[in-house]
Write an enzyme that holds these catalytic residues in place. Structure first.
Site, PDB file in Angstrom:
ATOM      1  N   SER A 294       0.800  -1.220   0.000  1.00 31.06           N
ATOM      2  CA  SER A 294       0.000   0.000   0.000  1.00 31.06           C
ATOM      3  C   SER A 294       0.835   1.274   0.000  1.00 31.06           C
ATOM      4  O   SER A 294       0.332   2.351  -0.296  1.00 31.06           O
ATOM      5  CB  SER A 294      -0.938   0.020   1.214  1.00 31.06           C
ATOM      6  OG  SER A 294      -0.211   0.137   2.420  1.00 31.06           O
TER       7      SER A 294
ATOM      8  N   LYS B 213       1.021   4.981   6.795  1.00 28.17           N
ATOM      9  CA  LYS B 213       0.477   5.816   5.723  1.00 28.17           C
ATOM     10  C   LYS B 213       1.207   7.157   5.704  1.00 28.17           C
ATOM     11  O   LYS B 213       1.993   7.475   6.595  1.00 28.17           O
ATOM     12  CB  LYS B 213      -1.031   6.066   5.932  1.00 28.17           C
ATOM     13  CG  LYS B 213      -1.892   4.816   6.037  1.00 28.17           C
ATOM     14  CD  LYS B 213      -1.938   4.013   4.740  1.00 28.17           C
ATOM     15  CE  LYS B 213      -2.766   2.741   4.900  1.00 28.17           C
ATOM     16  NZ  LYS B 213      -2.666   1.866   3.701  1.00 28.17           N
TER      17      LYS B 213
END
Length: 289
Positions: free
Chosen positions: A97, A168
């Site tokens: 991701s 993230k």
């Protein structure tokens, strides 16, 4: 006859001289013996050293035992756990991701002191956070022993992180208005387009349109591989609206430690350099958070 007489007369003296000489010799010997005796009392004879048997040598100088080895090993593990709890913690990257910045199998070192002394996450920072309450719901407690072993292995970077831990990139901080996308397909923050050079080649900034204002003490986060990342966009309808509380941030990902061929710092970005601070009175109507 005179000769015999003379010899006879000399005999006593000879005997006397001989006797005297013998007595003197005996006296000398006694004196010498006495001297030797005195020296022997002052200097005791040294007995020859007995050979040291291997078993006796081991008893005098025992080799390190397994207990000592276990103690040293336990101390090292305890030190690493303390270090990972308070200063630097390794994390294993389990998914793509965050590609191309972070790849599957990378072990990153998270700086847990980055936000401990008044600093807060900034736009562009790559952070690790606990998504409980924002990305995932509270889970019932499982087996405490299994959980403890897993937490210890994860703290050393030997196991995947908890399912509630995420990595993230910070895109919006408290008060920011984040919109996707403008007429040119770019993400904007506080009205300024952001050139996201870190996004995976071929990905759009987002296939899901959104227009949000980040509440104070919250973060809007997104993965660099936008088409493969489940991030704040996917939790807009959840409690908290996909925003991550600042106090849930574990630390900033500063280094890639493994594999050795990828040893480097996590590159920063100047993509947000032109983004202004949010207006003091907040953003106008039309945005929601």
């Amino acid at each position: 006859m005179d000769t015999e007489a003379q010899h006879t007369e000399r005999d006593p003296s000879s005997d006397t001289d001989s006797s005297g000489t013998e007595e003197g010799s005996r006296s000398a010997r006694v004196s010498d013996d006495s001297g030797d005796s005195g020296r022997e009392e002052r200097m005791e004879p040294v007995e020859p050293a007995e050979p040291v048997e291997p078993a006796a040598a081991e008893e005098r100088h025992p080799a390190p035992s397994w207990r000592r080895t276990a103690l040293v090993g336990g101390a090292c593990v305890a030190f690493l756990l303390l270090l990972s709890h308070f200063v630097i913690q390794p994390f294993l990257i389990p998914s793509g991701s965050m590609e191309p910045t972070l790849q599957v199998g990378d072990r990153i070192l998270v700086n847990k002191l980055a936000y401990r002394f008044g600093s807060e996450p900034a736009r562009g920072d790559v952070v690790v956070f606990d998504g409980t309450g924002s990305f995932v719901r509270e889970q019932p407690q499982g087996n405490p022993v299994t959980g403890l072993l897993h937490d210890g292995a994860a703290a050393l970077g030997l196991a995947e992180p908890d399912e509630t831990d995420f990595v993230k990139r910070v895109v919006g901080t408290g008060g920011d208005r984040v919109v996707c996308c403008d007429k040119d397909g770019r993400l904007t923050v506080n009205g300024v387009p952001v050139e996201e050079t870190y996004v995976m080649l071929g990905d759009r900034p987002s296939s899901v349109p959104f227009d949000i204002v980040v509440p104070q003490d919250r973060l809007w986060v997104m993965g660099d591989h936008r088409s493969q990342s489940s991030d704040s966009r996917d939790h807009l309808g959840n409690p908290g609206g996909g925003m991550v509380p600042v106090d849930k941030v574990i630390g900033r990902a500063d280094w890639i430690a493994w594999p050795f061929g990828r040893w480097s710092t996590v590159a920063g970005t100047d993509a947000f350099a032109r983004v202004p601070a949010p207006p003091a009175g907040g953003h106008g109507a039309g945005a929601h958070g």
